[in-house]
Design a protein around this motif. Structure first.
Motif, short mmCIF file in Angstrom:
data_model
loop_
_atom_site.label_atom_id
_atom_site.label_comp_id
_atom_site.label_asym_id
_atom_site.label_seq_id
_atom_site.Cartn_x
_atom_site.Cartn_y
_atom_site.Cartn_z
N VAL A 68 -38.00 -6.21 -7.15
CA VAL A 68 -37.61 -6.54 -8.53
C VAL A 68 -38.87 -6.71 -9.37
CG1 VAL A 68 -36.48 -8.21 -10.04
CG2 VAL A 68 -35.46 -7.65 -7.83
N ASN A 69 -38.91 -6.03 -10.50
CA ASN A 69 -40.00 -6.17 -11.48
C ASN A 69 -39.46 -6.98 -12.66
OD1 ASN A 69 -41.99 -5.85 -13.46
ND2 ASN A 69 -42.49 -3.77 -12.80
N LEU A 70 -40.06 -8.12 -12.90
CA LEU A 70 -39.56 -9.03 -13.94
C LEU A 70 -40.01 -8.65 -15.34
CD1 LEU A 70 -40.20 -12.43 -12.12
CD2 LEU A 70 -38.04 -11.18 -12.31
N HIS A 71 -40.92 -7.68 -15.45
CA HIS A 71 -41.55 -7.41 -16.75
C HIS A 71 -41.26 -6.00 -17.25
CE1 HIS A 71 -43.38 -11.21 -15.99
NE2 HIS A 71 -44.16 -10.75 -15.02
N THR A 72 -40.04 -5.58 -17.20
CA THR A 72 -39.67 -4.27 -17.72
C THR A 72 -38.85 -4.44 -19.00
OG1 THR A 72 -37.63 -4.22 -16.41
CG2 THR A 72 -39.60 -3.27 -15.40
N GLU A 73 -38.82 -3.35 -19.78
CA GLU A 73 -38.04 -3.33 -21.02
C GLU A 73 -36.65 -2.77 -20.75
OE1 GLU A 73 -39.04 -4.57 -23.88
OE2 GLU A 73 -40.97 -5.15 -22.98
N PRO A 74 -35.66 -3.14 -21.57
CA PRO A 74 -34.34 -2.54 -21.43
C PRO A 74 -34.42 -1.01 -21.47
CG PRO A 74 -34.25 -4.39 -22.94
CD PRO A 74 -35.70 -4.17 -22.62
N GLY A 75 -33.66 -0.37 -20.63
CA GLY A 75 -33.69 1.09 -20.55
C GLY A 75 -34.60 1.61 -19.45
N THR A 76 -35.30 0.70 -18.78
CA THR A 76 -36.15 1.10 -17.65
C THR A 76 -35.70 0.34 -16.40
OG1 THR A 76 -37.80 -0.57 -18.25
CG2 THR A 76 -38.14 1.67 -19.07
N GLU A 77 -35.92 0.97 -15.26
CA GLU A 77 -35.47 0.37 -14.00
C GLU A 77 -36.28 -0.87 -13.67
OE1 GLU A 77 -33.28 -0.65 -11.85
OE2 GLU A 77 -32.73 1.44 -11.47
N TYR A 78 -35.60 -1.88 -13.15
CA TYR A 78 -36.28 -3.11 -12.75
C TYR A 78 -35.92 -3.55 -11.33
CZ TYR A 78 -31.75 -4.95 -14.26
OH TYR A 78 -30.40 -5.18 -14.41
N MET A 79 -34.90 -2.94 -10.76
CA MET A 79 -34.47 -3.31 -9.40
C MET A 79 -34.45 -2.06 -8.55
SD MET A 79 -31.31 -5.83 -8.51
CE MET A 79 -31.43 -7.00 -7.17
N PHE A 80 -35.28 -2.04 -7.54
CA PHE A 80 -35.51 -0.81 -6.76
C PHE A 80 -35.00 -0.99 -5.34
CE2 PHE A 80 -38.79 -1.57 -9.87
CZ PHE A 80 -38.87 -0.38 -10.57
N ARG A 81 -34.57 0.12 -4.75
CA ARG A 81 -34.14 0.10 -3.35
C ARG A 81 -34.44 1.45 -2.72
NH1 ARG A 81 -27.90 -0.10 -1.45
NH2 ARG A 81 -27.94 1.65 -2.90
N GLU A 82 -34.93 1.42 -1.48
CA GLU A 82 -35.16 2.63 -0.69
C GLU A 82 -34.66 2.37 0.72
OE1 GLU A 82 -36.27 5.58 -1.46
OE2 GLU A 82 -37.08 5.28 -3.49
N LYS A 83 -34.00 3.37 1.32
CA LYS A 83 -33.48 3.24 2.68
C LYS A 83 -33.74 4.52 3.46
CE LYS A 83 -29.10 2.20 1.77
NZ LYS A 83 -27.74 1.67 2.03
N ALA A 84 -33.82 4.40 4.77
CA ALA A 84 -33.98 5.57 5.63
C ALA A 84 -33.43 5.24 7.01
CB ALA A 84 -35.44 6.01 5.72
N GLU A 85 -33.11 6.29 7.77
CA GLU A 85 -32.60 6.13 9.13
C GLU A 85 -33.66 6.53 10.15
OE1 GLU A 85 -28.22 6.99 9.95
OE2 GLU A 85 -28.71 8.43 8.38
N GLY A 86 -33.48 6.06 11.38
CA GLY A 86 -34.31 6.51 12.49
C GLY A 86 -35.51 5.61 12.76
N LYS A 87 -36.17 5.88 13.88
CA LYS A 87 -37.30 5.05 14.31
C LYS A 87 -38.49 5.12 13.36
CE LYS A 87 -36.26 4.97 19.25
NZ LYS A 87 -36.77 5.21 20.62
N GLU A 88 -38.58 6.20 12.60
CA GLU A 88 -39.70 6.35 11.67
C GLU A 88 -39.30 5.99 10.24
OE1 GLU A 88 -42.68 7.00 12.85
OE2 GLU A 88 -41.75 7.07 14.84
#
Length: 598
Positions: A56-76
């Motif tokens: 979460v980035n607390l210092h963004t303006e409306p219209g820009t992303e502030y909550m990020f998520r990335e996911k992946a499967e497998g051992k790597e």
């Protein structure tokens, strides 16, 4: 040597200084991301089916992303996620030509976030795929209503919680404890935001002033106190909100572990203490354990509180964490595992008839190495200069392609290899210590077959833990009774001795009264040694020449070695929660009905 999967590992970081501070002191704005990466890699042992992160980035303006998520499967998965993030950041920076645009792009990326959360997953429910990889995200146009959750948990009463949600008019999209937890907590977060909205309006605030008031006054303790009492299970539940709240809450029995540290730069939390020690170069004594029923809450301003969310219950800290799951590099776990091995000296010496001169000691797998050192030291403390060898090696996982039957079993037998010439054939006994014997499949299909090629006079298979007699329902992939070799041995003994009535009585009681663990009656007629001998009969491969004897840790020895972690339900059947008792009774009913014994 039988890999048990465990759900899961968590890591959290809250940066307390501006990004420029870390760039000046540590030479990078990616300080938070780098530390999250290290904390996750150091907990890779806790989950290799998938991984995910959120920020979460607390210092963004409306219209820009502030909550990020990335996911992946497998051992790597960890490597894949962070390579993806690195590529995205570099591409953004390369795509702009002036300083103002560059700063805006970086500001809107995960790079300048203040809150970070990571998760490593092992499935204990059989559900796989990217859909079930943590964290889980609930979106909303109000920052304070955005909720991202991950956890090391397994809930035993998810049916009840699902019924509660649907009775409130909700309709969860997916039936699973993670999604249902997200929906229930999200519902309570909505109520908290609505409470603050009413407060702000009553104070005469309007528009964005209301939003600012809500963001500044969210009380996550209120949300947790109205959410967590609904759940039965073992958990460390972690989360972030879009308005900048970070929290972690531990189950009231203390089943699942969590540790945290704070200074004037960071607040961090992880499933294991050495992870924080190594990643932040700290001594063990400055790291605290999150207590049963307690929450660590960091508000959007970086202020920390430790409210008691649920009343602590009987201490049921998981002893399997000490025996197997957690890394042995922890100061206390290292000592405990050595003691578990040392306590077996008398039983092992008896098993080889005192002939230590003609006995070779070894271990399998690597997680048993510390207990092995303790056992060897125990003999040397008794003035016995025992012989030690690296007898068993684990090769890379062999693919079975499309082979079936005997060919598949033959390939499985070659997952392990041996050091030829490491003992004198037909003269030396071979003592092998393992941390646990669960299903026995690897022993039967691989270990015993390959060890027999050395022609030991006798094989003594030692377990640093007691017999595993019952499933776990709090985050370990042991959910079916019939998978456990100790249970299969007890059932076989009952049938051989004409005691089918015991099975029938337990089946009837399990159906009638789910409030007590009636499955314990299955083991009551037999001694540990009787079950040991039956396990040997069942696991001994056809044609094997060497005699086999099993040695298990005693329950008393376990508690002596791990006095602060008395949770032992997989050994004794003493489940700490009603949900665990209910599920073990149901597991027995399922076993009997599937085997058509009634």
């Amino acid at each position: 040597m039988e890999e048990l999967k465990h759900e899961c590992g968590v890591a959290m970081i809250r940066l307390l200084k501006p990004a420029a501070y870390y760039e000046e002191k540590y030479g990078t704005r990616a300080y938070g991301l780098n530390k999250l990466y290290l904390m996750m890699e150091k907990q890779h042992n806790r989950g290799q089916e998938g991984a995910g992160i959120a920020a979460v980035n607390l210092h963004t303006e409306p219209g820009t992303e502030y909550m990020f998520r990335e996911k992946a499967e497998g051992k790597e998965a960890i490597t894949e996620i962070f390579k993806r993030i690195e590529h995205s950041i570099l591409n953004k920076e390369a795509a702009v030509n002036n300083v103002q645009c560059s700063m805006l792009n970086v500001q809107c990326s995960m790079l300048n976030a203040q809150l970070f959360m990571g998760h490593l997953r092992y499935s204990t429910t059989g559900k796989s795929g990217l859909t079930f990889v943590h964290p889980f995200l609930r979106r909303n146009n109000w920052r304070a209503k955005n909720l991202c959750l991950c956890g090391n948990f397994n809930m035993t009463n998810i049916d009840e919680v699902f019924r509660f949600l649907t009775s409130q008019g909700q309709s969860p999209r997916i039936y699973g404890d993670s999604y249902i937890t997200l929906e229930l907590m999200g519902h309570r977060l909505d109520r908290e935001v609505e409470r603050l909205y009413a407060e702000a309006k009553a104070q005469g605030l309007e528009g964005i002033d209301i939003t600012a008031y809500i963001d500044d006054h969210v009380e996550m303790a209120n949300v947790l106190r109205t959410t967590m009492p609904h759940f039965d299970g073992g958990y460390v539940m972690c989360g972030l909100t879009g308005s900048g709240e970070m929290f972690a809450v531990r189950d009231p029995w203390g089943i699942r572990p969590a540790f945290y540290y704070q200074d004037d730069e960071v607040i961090v939390l992880a499933s294991e203490r050495p992870v924080i020690q190594t990643c932040f170069n700290l001594e063990a004594d400055v790291i605290s354990e999150l207590q049963p029923g307690q929450a660590l809450i960091v508000n959007r301003h970086g202020q920390v509180s430790l409210p008691q969310i649920l009343e602590p219950r009987q201490n049921s800290r998981c002893s399997f964490e000490r025996i197997y799951f957690s890394r042995g590099s922890d100061r206390d776990i290292y000592r405990e595992r050595k003691l578990l091995g040392e306590q077996l000296v008398g039983q092992v010496q008896q098993a080889v008839d005192g002939d230590l001169e003609h006995t070779v000691f070894s271990y399998v797998p690597n997680t048993a190495e510390v207990a092995y050192y303790g056992m060897v030291e125990g003999f040397r403390h008794c003035h016995h200069d025992v012989r030690t060898e690296k007898v068993v090696w684990k090769d890379i996982k062999l693919r079975t392609f499309i082979t079936e039957g005997a060919e598949r079993n033959d390939l499985a037998a070659h997952v392990y290899d041996i050091s030829y010439g490491s003992l004198q054939p037909y003269v030396d006994n071979l003592v092998i210590i393992d941390d646990s014997i669960v299903r026995g499949t690897t022993l039967r299909e691989s270990i015993f077959k390959i060890l027999d090629r050395l022609h030991p006079r006798k094989i003594v298979m030692v377990s640093s833990s007691p017999q595993i007699r019952y499933p776990d329902y709090y985050g370990i992939d042991m959910s079916r009774l019939e998978e456990l070799c100790a249970f299969r041995a007890a059932i076989a003994l009952l049938q051989e001795r004409g005691m089918q009535s015991v099975i029938d009585d337990v089946y009837r009681l399990c159906r009638q009264d789910p409030s007590q663990n009636h499955v314990r009656r299955i083991y009551a007629p037999f001694t540990v040694d009787e079950i040991n001998r039956k396990i040997v009969d069942m696991l001994r491969p056809e044609g094997m020449q060497a005699p086999i004897e099993l040695v298990f840790q005693s329950i008393e020895g376990l508690h002596h070695a791990c006095p602060n972690h008395p949770g032992d339900w997989y050994f004794t059947g003493h489940y700490p929660t009603p949900g665990g008792i209910r599920q073990v009774n149901q597991a027995f009913v399922n076993y009997v009905e599937s085997s058509k014994q009634v």
